[in-house]
Design a protein around this motif. Structure first.
Motif: not given
Length: 383
Positions: A314-328
């Protein structure tokens, strides 16, 4: 066959333990090297999911001095880096550890990160924590509501007159369970609402001391599997109304299905989902975090995760930015820009505006657990 040989044969059949062994023993020769930076990843209890996944990631991003080159079968991690998976009490402890500098990075549920950003719920006493940054979204975790076959619990409302555990005080499970009860206006008498560790909840539901307990974990959760295999419990499926109401108030929650076959005799179950996220401290070196992010998404890491843990796929690059709370973190952002995953849009820090009704806030305060520096309980097996 010697005892040592037996142990070794057991370990080699379990890739996730091999990953941990590599970290703890394979790099022992450089653990004390003065010039080798150590990157500590806060995870969870050793019997949970965060710790073994953290071990695989730590091994994959490490490349101590003297390691073979990536193209020669060696590590494809960050040159000169040693990373270790550190067992903790879970999400809340990891957020505090990263913020205070006792950890360089760690995993946390999105709901816990949300409260840290806003300085609310379990962080009300501490106050808002603004020095965290995101590296990646990892995988979805499900809120399991485990109910005894003999409890008669068919809906969330049935919990009002039952005895249940909401997870250890200060844990992500505890915070999430309280939100569910508060939002759905389910008032459980104080004497009926316990804060048991997972092992304690396991024993308590077998003996009939409790009727139900909450646990947030990736699926399948070993604790739940052990109980369903004994035909002692089932999972409560939420209503779509339950999911919709909670998502409208708390955007980090979403609805998802725990598929039939995940657990013995348990049908498709509608559950709340909350993502697990990889965080670091804001002041971490940009070049280092760039290298860690790049190594995290290297093809060898993907293979290690898929082979080493059931949740690794389930750990995939396609979902790497989904639902992040804090900024990158700037280092992570640089990597995602280079590969074209983000353009002009980046994740902005959310302003801690009060989006919660006065009534809900008052209830949260009344039920709010205290976060202690050291817990006398056994570490929760979930995060």
């Amino acid at each position: 066959m010697s005892a040592a040989s037996s142990v070794f044969r057991t370990l080699v059949k379990k890739p996730l333990f091999v990953a941990i062994t590599i970290i703890l023993f394979g790099f022992s020769g450089v653990l004390y090297a003065q010039d080798t930076p150590i990157f500590r990843i806060g995870t969870g209890a050793t019997i949970g999911n965060y710790f073994p996944i953290g071990g695989i990631i730590a091994s994959s991003i490490s490349k101590p001095v003297g390691s073979r080159d990536c193209d020669k079968g060696g590590s494809c991690g960050v040159d000169g880096l040693l990373s270790v998976s550190v067992s903790t009490e879970g999400s809340v402890a990891n957020v505090l550890g990263i913020a205070d500098g006792t950890l360089e990075g760690g995993f946390a549920q999105a709901d816990v990160v949300y409260w840290a950003l806003r300085g609310e719920h379990v962080f009300r006493t501490r106050g808002a924590i603004g020095n965290l940054r995101s590296v990646a979204n990892l995988y979805p975790e499900a809120m399991h509501l485990v109910v005894s076959f003999h409890s008669g619990i068919r809906t969330l409302e049935d919990l009002a007159d039952k005895k249940l555990s909401i997870g250890p005080a200060g844990s992500g499970t505890n915070a999430g369970a309280q939100l569910v009860l508060e939002t759905r206006n389910i008032r459980v008498p104080k004497e009926n609402m316990l804060t048991l560790s997972n092992s304690e909840a396991y024993e308590a539901i077998l003996t009939g001391e409790i009727d139900a307990f909450f646990v947030i974990a990736g699926t399948p959760a070993r604790l739940v599997s052990a109980l369903t295999d004994q035909h002692k419990v089932s999972l409560l499926s939420l209503s779509q109304t339950d999911v919709d109401v909670l998502h409208d108030i708390y955007p980090f929650f979403s609805g998802g299905t725990i598929d039939v076959g995940t657990y013995n005799t348990v049908p498709d179950t509608l559950a709340l989902m909350v993502p697990a996220q990889f965080l670091v401290r804001e002041d971490m070196d940009e070049k280092l975090i760039y290298g860690i992010t790049k190594a995290l998404w290297h093809e060898t890491t993907a293979r290690n995760l898929e082979k080493g843990h059931t949740l690794g796929r389930f750990i995939t690059l396609d979902t790497a930015l989904d639902g992040l709370i804090m900024p990158l973190h700037p280092g992570a952002e640089r990597f995602y820009r280079e590969i074209g995953l983000i353009g002009d849009h980046v994740i902005k820090k959310e302003e801690p505006e009060d989006e919660i009704s006065e009534e809900t806030t008052e209830e949260t305060t009344a039920l709010e657990p205290t976060v202690t520096e050291e817990s006398e309980q056994e570490p929760a097996s979930v995060e």
